[in-house]
Design an enzyme around this catalytic site. Structure first.
Site, PDB file in Angstrom:
ATOM      1  N   ARG A 328      32.720  25.311  98.798  1.00 22.62           N
ATOM      2  CA  ARG A 328      32.110  23.970  98.781  1.00 22.62           C
ATOM      3  C   ARG A 328      33.138  22.933  99.228  1.00 22.62           C
ATOM      4  O   ARG A 328      34.154  22.744  98.548  1.00 22.62           O
ATOM      5  CB  ARG A 328      31.620  23.614  97.377  1.00 22.62           C
ATOM      6  CG  ARG A 328      30.558  24.538  96.807  1.00 22.62           C
ATOM      7  CD  ARG A 328      29.163  24.135  97.255  1.00 22.62           C
ATOM      8  NE  ARG A 328      28.190  25.196  96.999  1.00 22.62           N
ATOM      9  CZ  ARG A 328      27.443  25.281  95.912  1.00 22.62           C
ATOM     10  NH1 ARG A 328      27.579  24.393  94.953  1.00 22.62           N
ATOM     11  NH2 ARG A 328      26.569  26.261  95.773  1.00 22.62           N
ATOM     12  N   GLU A 330      33.550  19.878  98.847  1.00 20.59           N
ATOM     13  CA  GLU A 330      33.315  18.635  98.109  1.00 20.59           C
ATOM     14  C   GLU A 330      34.661  18.076  97.676  1.00 20.59           C
ATOM     15  O   GLU A 330      35.412  18.746  96.974  1.00 20.59           O
ATOM     16  CB  GLU A 330      32.456  18.913  96.862  1.00 20.59           C
ATOM     17  CG  GLU A 330      31.024  19.299  97.182  1.00 20.59           C
ATOM     18  CD  GLU A 330      30.235  19.635  95.917  1.00 20.59           C
ATOM     19  OE1 GLU A 330      30.403  18.921  94.913  1.00 20.59           O
ATOM     20  OE2 GLU A 330      29.480  20.626  95.936  1.00 20.59           O
ATOM     21  N   ARG A 336      35.727  20.079  86.482  1.00 25.35           N
ATOM     22  CA  ARG A 336      34.839  21.241  86.619  1.00 25.35           C
ATOM     23  C   ARG A 336      34.532  21.642  88.066  1.00 25.35           C
ATOM     24  O   ARG A 336      33.720  22.521  88.304  1.00 25.35           O
ATOM     25  CB  ARG A 336      33.531  21.003  85.860  1.00 25.35           C
ATOM     26  CG  ARG A 336      32.679  19.856  86.386  1.00 25.35           C
ATOM     27  CD  ARG A 336      31.411  19.764  85.575  1.00 25.35           C
ATOM     28  NE  ARG A 336      30.464  18.823  86.136  1.00 25.35           N
ATOM     29  CZ  ARG A 336      29.224  18.682  85.699  1.00 25.35           C
ATOM     30  NH1 ARG A 336      28.797  19.442  84.707  1.00 25.35           N
ATOM     31  NH2 ARG A 336      28.410  17.815  86.235  1.00 25.35           N
ATOM     32  N   HIS A 337      35.165  20.967  89.026  1.00 28.82           N
ATOM     33  CA  HIS A 337      34.875  21.279  90.434  1.00 28.82           C
ATOM     34  C   HIS A 337      35.995  22.063  91.100  1.00 28.82           C
ATOM     35  O   HIS A 337      37.167  21.739  90.956  1.00 28.82           O
ATOM     36  CB  HIS A 337      34.612  19.992  91.224  1.00 28.82           C
ATOM     37  CG  HIS A 337      33.243  19.448  91.016  1.00 28.82           C
ATOM     38  ND1 HIS A 337      32.957  18.474  90.084  1.00 28.82           N
ATOM     39  CD2 HIS A 337      32.061  19.758  91.605  1.00 28.82           C
ATOM     40  CE1 HIS A 337      31.658  18.198  90.111  1.00 28.82           C
ATOM     41  NE2 HIS A 337      31.091  18.974  91.025  1.00 28.82           N
ATOM     42  N   GLU A 481      26.140  21.519  82.878  1.00 30.69           N
ATOM     43  CA  GLU A 481      25.284  22.411  83.675  1.00 30.69           C
ATOM     44  C   GLU A 481      26.124  23.553  84.250  1.00 30.69           C
ATOM     45  O   GLU A 481      27.193  23.316  84.803  1.00 30.69           O
ATOM     46  CB  GLU A 481      24.639  21.578  84.799  1.00 30.69           C
ATOM     47  CG  GLU A 481      23.859  22.384  85.807  1.00 30.69           C
ATOM     48  CD  GLU A 481      24.620  22.613  87.098  1.00 30.69           C
ATOM     49  OE1 GLU A 481      24.598  23.768  87.564  1.00 30.69           O
ATOM     50  OE2 GLU A 481      25.241  21.677  87.623  1.00 30.69           O
ATOM     51  N   SER A 484      21.991  26.605  88.317  1.00 31.10           N
ATOM     52  CA  SER A 484      20.890  25.910  88.965  1.00 31.10           C
ATOM     53  C   SER A 484      19.948  26.982  89.488  1.00 31.10           C
ATOM     54  O   SER A 484      20.415  27.938  90.107  1.00 31.10           O
ATOM     55  CB  SER A 484      21.445  25.100  90.130  1.00 31.10           C
ATOM     56  OG  SER A 484      20.835  23.850  90.134  1.00 31.10           O
ATOM     57  N   ARG A 532      33.147  28.500  85.610  1.00 29.12           N
ATOM     58  CA  ARG A 532      32.560  27.477  84.745  1.00 29.12           C
ATOM     59  C   ARG A 532      31.993  28.100  83.462  1.00 29.12           C
ATOM     60  O   ARG A 532      32.079  27.508  82.397  1.00 29.12           O
ATOM     61  CB  ARG A 532      31.476  26.720  85.512  1.00 29.12           C
ATOM     62  CG  ARG A 532      31.372  25.271  85.072  1.00 29.12           C
ATOM     63  CD  ARG A 532      30.304  24.516  85.830  1.00 29.12           C
ATOM     64  NE  ARG A 532      30.813  23.864  87.019  1.00 29.12           N
ATOM     65  CZ  ARG A 532      30.112  22.981  87.727  1.00 29.12           C
ATOM     66  NH1 ARG A 532      28.881  22.670  87.362  1.00 29.12           N
ATOM     67  NH2 ARG A 532      30.630  22.418  88.802  1.00 29.12           N
TER      68      ARG A 532
END
Length: 558
Positions: A328, A330, A336-337, A481, A484, A532
């Site tokens: 990812r 991002e 948490r990323h 979360e 998903s 996670r």
């Protein structure tokens, strides 16, 4: 009597002509009326045999055959429709139906259709198993129109729901040899478009005479090619080899979560797959991708195996999972990323409702939690000394809390938070909801379902009653979360419509969309971040503590 005058003869001729024309007009009007009535009857029949919904055994559809409306999880989430589907493979061990016994429901692909006299014969295929199904014309039990509809509408590789009784038979051409299904109801779940090649041609050994399909043609249509039993078995063997080479990792807990996830799903007939990480377009249509030059053409690293695991379902793998890296791009420097992490992904065909995926995950997580507590007590004690944490609270498998998104919004508003009906939950709101659920239900682990469509990917199935919402869910642990998931759209036209609405270039996902044109079962799935899960199970302050070698926006070494 006196002879008729010329005028009288003329008048008589004209009268006869008028009568003839009137009869002709009446005949034409009758014919037109009959044609209109026949057209109306055909239209009524067509209307009856499309858009059928089988929502409950207490309210069985009037029509015994026809096309379903799109399956959008409309049945009762807990009870379903009350139908119990059996696998084709299990029919090999079932005795013929005794009089008075009920029939069986099967969802399978149409491998073959042929009409003979007042019968239609179908070969139904599911995974590696095949069974013969027969429609014998017998009005009103099996009307003539039902046979006509099957011959006209059932294309090869279409997905159907069939209900019937099991009759003794000797069928050498199917894997179920001692019984056949005497069909009483048949519904089209997903209609396949014309096939680029026949499966029997793709399955023919090179040494045998006959038509052979070129490898490039097969690989261009891989979702269809993988329906060939031998090709599916190669993938099963690949999964078995991967399982045999599993070894202990430095990070025992992380390895344990991965192993427990694998073992639990493998026991439930999930097949492990290994999808490519080098791809031509963005996996989820987003901008957060790492791009690279692939021998002169643009490519990127996969954000998820999403499209491939769905194509595996279209290839009749029925239940698949993958444990593999996910990338990812991002630029998020939060606790948490990560830019590279291990994804635990699963996808499965569903019978009627996307809660079937939720229940599967419920059981999988409880198996992971129970397994960690039962087999890794020593490791947990060691971790506890350095990172003290409260054991996670959850309910027995199958009974964990599932809330609707709107219920979560309501709980937050009652607690004084301000948010709109369709706003996404930020980290603060997720944590607040986790605390509210803990105080109300006494658990750290719960599901939130029916998210707004606007904040979910293009391939998420809209809710049947309100398309502003979707058949989707997240899983939360300790107010964060970790999963998903959703029911996916399995209809090509709707998929294109949703992709365009999200501003995507449809051409970049054409291979994915094409996989749904050849008959696609309703299905759903989910993705989990391994690191996670470990972080939240152990209540660690940062996901980097649960990662072997960290990759985030600021770290590319060691």
């Amino acid at each position: 009597g006196a002879e008729m005058s010329a005028e009288e003869k003329k008048a008589m001729r004209e009268e006869k002509k008028r009568q003839k024309e009137a009869e002709k007009a009446a005949k034409a009007a009758r014919r037109a009326e009959e044609a209109a009535a026949a057209a109306q009857a055909a239209a009524d029949l067509e209307a009856l045999s499309t858009g059928i919904e089988f929502l409950s055994v207490e309210s069985v559809p009037q029509q015994q055959y026809g096309s379903y409306a799109l399956i959008q999880s409309k049945v009762d989430a807990e009870k379903g429709s009350g139908r119990k589907f059996v696998t084709v493979e299990s029919l090999a061990d079932v005795a013929p139906t005794s009089s008075g016994d009920g029939g069986v429901w099967v969802r399978a692909r149409v491998a073959n259709v042929r009409g003979k006299g007042r019968c239609v014969f179908l070969v139904l295929r599911q995974m590696r198993a095949t069974v013969q199904a027969v429609l014998n014309e017998d009005p009103p039990r099996v009307p003539k129109e039902m046979l006509k509809w099957c011959s006209k509408e059932l294309t090869s590789e279409s997905v159907v729901d069939v209900y019937g009784t099991l009759k003794p038979a000797e069928i050498k051409s199917c894997s179920v040899t001692h019984v056949e299904i005497d069909v009483l109801r048949i519904y089209l779940v997903s209609k396949a478009e014309p096939l680029p090649f026949l499966l029997e041609d793709a399955a023919r050994p090179e040494s045998e005479p006959g038509v052979h399909v070129l490898r490039d043609t097969r690989l261009d249509n891989r979702a269809l090619d993988l329906r060939v039993p031998a090709h599916k078995s190669i993938m099963r063997l690949q999964a078995a080899v991967s399982a045999l080479f599993r070894h202990k990792s430095i990070m025992r807990l992380q390895a344990a979560v991965s192993a427990l996830f694998r073992d639990h799903l493998a026991e439930r007939d999930f097949i492990e797959i290994h999808s490519p990480k080098l791809i031509a377009g963005a996996s989820e249509g987003g901008a957060n991708v790492f791009t690279l030059d692939y021998f002169g053409q643009p490519a990127c690293l996969a954000q998820s195996p999403q499209l491939y695991k769905q194509m595996a379902i279209c290839a009749d793998f029925e239940r698949v999972f993958e444990v593999a890296p996910v990338f990812r791009a991002e630029n998020s420097n939060t606790h948490r990323h990560l830019t590279e992490f291990i994804g635990l992904d699963l996808e499965m065909a569903i019978d009627e409702h996307y809660y079937e995926v939720i229940r599967t995950l419920d059981h999988a997580f409880v198996a992971i939690f129970d397994g960690l507590r039962g087999k890794f007590a020593l490791d947990l004690d060691t971790i506890q000394k350095q990172y003290p944490f409260e054991p996670i609270q959850y309910k027995p498998a199958g009974s964990n809390v599932v809330l609707h998104f709107s219920e979560g919004v309501e709980m937050l508003r009652e607690a004084g938070y301000t948010l709109g009906d369709f706003d996404d939950l930020n980290t603060e709101l997720e944590r607040a909801l986790g605390a509210l659920v803990k105080s109300k239900y006494g658990v750290d682990f719960f599901f939130l379902s029916r998210f707004p469509s606007e904040i979910r990917p293009f391939y998420t199935m809209p809710a049947p009653d309100d398309e502003r919402y979707s058949n989707s869910f997240d899983v939360f642990i300790r107010g964060e979360e970790i999963v998903s998931g959703a029911q996916r759209i399995h209809d090509a036209a709707l998929l294109i419509k949703r992709a365009e609405a999200k501003g995507m270039e449809v051409d970049t996902i054409k291979d994915y969309v094409n996989a749904f044109r050849l008959g696609a079962p309703p299905h759903g799935g989910a993705g989990v971040g391994l690191e996670r899960v470990v972080m939240l199970y152990l209540a660690l302050p940062n996901v980097r503590e649960a990662c072997l070698f960290v990759r985030d926006p600021k770290r590319l070494a060691p």
